[in-house]
Design an enzyme around this catalytic site. Sequence first.
Site, PDB file in Angstrom:
ATOM      1  N   TYR A 133      -4.381   0.946  16.001  1.00 18.48           N
ATOM      2  CA  TYR A 133      -3.142   0.703  16.719  1.00 18.48           C
ATOM      3  C   TYR A 133      -3.337   0.402  18.199  1.00 18.48           C
ATOM      4  CZ  TYR A 133      -0.389   2.359  12.722  1.00 18.48           C
ATOM      5  OH  TYR A 133       0.193   2.493  11.491  1.00 18.48           O
TER       6      TYR A 133
ATOM      7  N   GLU B 277      -3.473  -0.395   8.447  1.00 13.29           N
ATOM      8  CA  GLU B 277      -2.322  -0.108   9.302  1.00 13.29           C
ATOM      9  C   GLU B 277      -2.562  -0.713  10.676  1.00 13.29           C
ATOM     10  OE1 GLU B 277      -1.142   3.984   9.557  1.00 13.29           O
ATOM     11  OE2 GLU B 277      -1.638   4.372   7.463  1.00 13.29           O
TER      12      GLU B 277
ATOM     13  N   GLU C 220      -6.964   8.591   6.799  1.00 16.18           N
ATOM     14  CA  GLU C 220      -7.144   9.213   8.104  1.00 16.18           C
ATOM     15  C   GLU C 220      -7.589  10.672   8.013  1.00 16.18           C
ATOM     16  OE1 GLU C 220      -3.607   8.594  10.410  1.00 16.18           O
ATOM     17  OE2 GLU C 220      -4.041   6.474  10.719  1.00 16.18           O
TER      18      GLU C 220
ATOM     19  N   ARG D 233       0.856  -1.185   0.000  1.00 20.04           N
ATOM     20  CA  ARG D 233       0.000   0.000   0.000  1.00 20.04           C
ATOM     21  C   ARG D 233       0.892   1.236   0.000  1.00 20.04           C
ATOM     22  NH1 ARG D 233      -2.374   2.827   4.879  1.00 20.04           N
ATOM     23  NH2 ARG D 233      -3.887   4.301   4.038  1.00 20.04           N
TER      24      ARG D 233
ATOM     25  N   HIS E 215      -2.574  10.943   1.000  1.00 19.09           N
ATOM     26  CA  HIS E 215      -2.022  10.670   2.317  1.00 19.09           C
ATOM     27  C   HIS E 215      -1.342  11.940   2.830  1.00 19.09           C
ATOM     28  CE1 HIS E 215      -0.583   7.208   5.045  1.00 19.09           C
ATOM     29  NE2 HIS E 215      -0.365   8.349   5.683  1.00 19.09           N
TER      30      HIS E 215
END
Length: 398
Positions: A323, A394, A190, A99, A144
């Site tokens: 995360y 992620e 995000e 990615r 991004h």
Amino acid sequence: MAKKKHVLKEDVEHDDSNTKNQVCRADFPPHFVFGVSTSSYQIEGGVNEGGRGKSIWDAFSHIEGKIIDGSNADVAVDHYHRYKEDIELISDLGFKAYRFSISWPRIFPDGLGTKVNEEGIAFYNNVIDALLEEGIQPFVTLYHWDLPLHLHESIGGWLNKQIVYYFAKFADTCFEHFGDRVKNWGTINEPLHIAVGGYDTGRSAPGRNHNSSIETYLAAHHMILAHAAAVSIYHSKYKDKQGGQIGLVVDCEWAEANSDKIEDQCAAQRRVEFQLGWFLHPLYFGDYPESMRDRLGDQLPQFTEEDKELLESSTDFIGLNQYTSRLVSHAKDSVEEGHFEKAQQVAKIVEWEDGEIIGEKAASEWLYIVPWGMRKVLNYISHTYNNPPIYIMENGME
């Protein structure tokens, strides 16, 4: 509280015992895809090469005091020149997916889409072809965080609704040139952190915190519409011919209520809605969560009927960055930084009442390893948004 904690501890103990055993590829279904992930500004370098224009991160990272150690990504790991070596390393490690993001200012240096930069197109063609030669699937993120600087300086970037048009043009160009080989697209990575870091706390590019109570939600609003516009183009012009899929990549720290009190249970629900619901509710229900409307009022923009039509069915999958997790309790006066955090009226905690840590602490100050938190996020998305396909984009530790 005690019963809830006992259940969660059992989950953690179960997961910890699994980590003591060797994990191998055969433990996973044949179609399960393992990959690695990067973003263009973090790795490419070559900021003044190949016709690339400047991004907001080029400007931000060169402002004294913005980056703790004063570093920048002018060279980074020099992926622009060493992409073949990097792809060979990915292959040697046995990963079957990569990615990466496409630098908007490398395709359109001014962001406006008046003239495509052929050197930028050639670079990403080379990367994609090199991946396929190694049997690695490209997963491409369109945005991004590296907005063309000219768009920020000339129209205000994500604060101006015109950005939806320019992003859609950029996306269309990428689909046209790369979509014959790229079958997995993420629109924006995000958006929460772009909106909060860039337009609330000012910790990320473009570093604005002047009028965050409005700008944060306006920037996010336009990102949601830009995502939907890109998906609409892909679905109408390319999907049938190219056979790919497209989705939005969101992030979430799971919020677990720290007690059985109703106010803490509501605070945990509110925290998740401010993270996931901020971006997924509009895609699935046509509007922001009620918890956000109740607390933000007219600071939160309205979707027009035309917007709602655009938003309908505007994602093929959900990309998730996950995360860590936090315990959450209600806090009338939040001590968190920024308007977005304070508006939630929550306190984020990492210890149970008896002082036990929520999970093993990793190297980063903010990161605790909480396997059951990921499971809860996945279940929440499935139950709330009618069981959509989910990709973990992620995850890990630093």
